[in-house]
Write a protein that holds these residues in place. Structure first.
Motif, PDB file in Angstrom:
ATOM      1  N   ALA A 195       0.831  -1.205   0.000  1.00  0.00           N
ATOM      2  CA  ALA A 195       0.000   0.000   0.000  1.00  0.00           C
ATOM      3  C   ALA A 195       0.863   1.251   0.000  1.00  0.00           C
ATOM      4  O   ALA A 195       0.583   2.217  -0.729  1.00  0.00           O
ATOM      5  CB  ALA A 195      -0.929  -0.017   1.205  1.00  0.00           C
ATOM      6  N   ALA A 196       1.938   1.237   0.786  1.00  0.00           N
ATOM      7  CA  ALA A 196       2.820   2.400   0.847  1.00  0.00           C
ATOM      8  C   ALA A 196       3.520   2.650  -0.482  1.00  0.00           C
ATOM      9  O   ALA A 196       3.844   3.806  -0.814  1.00  0.00           O
ATOM     10  CB  ALA A 196       3.859   2.203   1.953  1.00  0.00           C
ATOM     11  N   ALA A 197       3.751   1.582  -1.261  1.00  0.00           N
ATOM     12  CA  ALA A 197       4.410   1.708  -2.555  1.00  0.00           C
ATOM     13  C   ALA A 197       3.435   2.029  -3.680  1.00  0.00           C
ATOM     14  O   ALA A 197       3.837   2.122  -4.842  1.00  0.00           O
ATOM     15  CB  ALA A 197       5.174   0.423  -2.878  1.00  0.00           C
ATOM     16  N   GLY A 198       2.162   2.155  -3.362  1.00  0.00           N
ATOM     17  CA  GLY A 198       1.162   2.457  -4.377  1.00  0.00           C
ATOM     18  C   GLY A 198       0.672   1.249  -5.147  1.00  0.00           C
ATOM     19  O   GLY A 198       0.012   1.399  -6.180  1.00  0.00           O
ATOM     20  N   VAL A 199       0.984   0.060  -4.658  1.00  0.00           N
ATOM     21  CA  VAL A 199       0.536  -1.172  -5.302  1.00  0.00           C
ATOM     22  C   VAL A 199      -0.927  -1.400  -4.938  1.00  0.00           C
ATOM     23  O   VAL A 199      -1.325  -1.216  -3.784  1.00  0.00           O
ATOM     24  CB  VAL A 199       1.407  -2.359  -4.846  1.00  0.00           C
ATOM     25  N   GLU A 200      -1.716  -1.837  -5.902  1.00  0.00           N
ATOM     26  CA  GLU A 200      -3.154  -1.940  -5.678  1.00  0.00           C
ATOM     27  C   GLU A 200      -3.664  -3.351  -5.459  1.00  0.00           C
ATOM     28  O   GLU A 200      -4.828  -3.543  -5.107  1.00  0.00           O
ATOM     29  CB  GLU A 200      -3.909  -1.323  -6.855  1.00  0.00           C
ATOM     30  N   ALA A 201      -2.807  -4.370  -5.641  1.00  0.00           N
ATOM     31  CA  ALA A 201      -3.291  -5.742  -5.530  1.00  0.00           C
ATOM     32  C   ALA A 201      -2.177  -6.682  -5.108  1.00  0.00           C
ATOM     33  O   ALA A 201      -0.985  -6.403  -5.318  1.00  0.00           O
ATOM     34  CB  ALA A 201      -3.883  -6.215  -6.863  1.00  0.00           C
TER      35      ALA A 201
END
Length: 267
Positions: free
Chosen positions: A24-30
């Motif tokens: 989540a912190a890295a902007g990953v969505e799944a």
């Protein structure tokens, strides 16, 4: 295609309660999850963890292993677990030859029959069974489904919303018929999951752990991404790597390299 997903296998030693906030912190969505780790953590608890972080579960691995006794009940549990996690994709690794059998044809027929037996449960749960072909070197003990064409033939008798296929670059890069297979899978609406991993040389002694992060090996990943994209596939792209050296590194470092490899292949 929707975007990058980190398959949990790539960072095997990154605990789930660190992996999810790290993504989540890295902007990953799944994230793609594995049943063993999810069961150990607690399925309901894992579902809440992912949901509260604003992530989705792109797939759950794995069902299948139809050569085992008790395969039917175990796969029904896998379907239920996928439903609880909120994913519509359960990856099936078919399993190898039963006992001392050398009859590949019979083993593949059994896989087809087993899939058919699970279709009503899958449809009721809103979970698609995603048949994953593995490289032929795994035929004897892990997966008698060795080509995309075989996977599509197994899926054909059933609705596309119930049974699809997995396109995994590590397992399929060697097959010169794969491009026609991807196009066919796209026309039929059967691409349930697209996974990126590279083929590294030399393979380690444990060939199961011979996957490389995208961009570290021999696979033309951009060609695969282009072929899958051209079918209209709109799902996530999972990076799924099995390698001891990768597992020994910090999770956030591996995530960053996996993201970079994905961007180079898919962008």
């Amino acid at each position: 295609m929707r975007g990058f997903s980190l398959n949990q296998a790539t960072t095997k030693r990154w605990p789930l309660d660190e992996l999810v906030p790290g993504c989540a912190a890295a902007g990953v969505e799944a994230v793609g999850l594995w049943r063993e780790e999810v069961t150990e953590y607690g399925t309901e608890k894992a579902a809440s963890l992912v949901r509260d972080a604003g992530l989705t579960v792109s797939s759950l691995c794995r069902g299948g292993f139809f050569h085992d006794t008790g395969w039917y009940d175990e796969n029904r549990r896998a379907i239920e677990q996928a439903h609880t996690l909120g994913t519509d994709t359960l990856v099936l690794v078919s399993g190898g030859l039963p006992g001392s059998s050398r009859d590949l044809d019979a083993a593949r027929r059994h896989v087809g029959d087993a899939i058919g037996a699970l279709v009503p449960d899958a449809l009721a749960a809103g979970v698609r069974l995603a048949v994953e072909p593995l490289h032929p070197m795994f035929c004897s003990d892990r997966c008698v489904v060795a080509t995309l064409g075989q996977a599509l033939r197994l899926a054909q008798p059933y609705p596309a919303e119930a049974v699809g296929v997995v396109i995994d670059t590590y397992h399929l890069w060697w097959d010169d018929t794969v491009w026609d297979g991807i196009a066919t899978a796209g026309r039929q609406g059967r691409i349930a999951s697209f996974q990126l991993a590279d083929w590294i040389t030399p393979l380690p002694s444990g060939v199961l752990l011979g996957r490389g992060l995208p961009g570290t090996g021999s696979v033309d990943l951009r060609r695969f991404a282009r072929a899958v994209r051209e079918t209209g596939y709109d799902g996530h792209v999972e990076v799924e790597v099995f390698h001891e050296e990768v597992w020994s590194r910090p999770g956030p470092e591996v995530l960053a390299e996996a993201l970079a490899g994905y961007q180079a292949a898919v962008a």
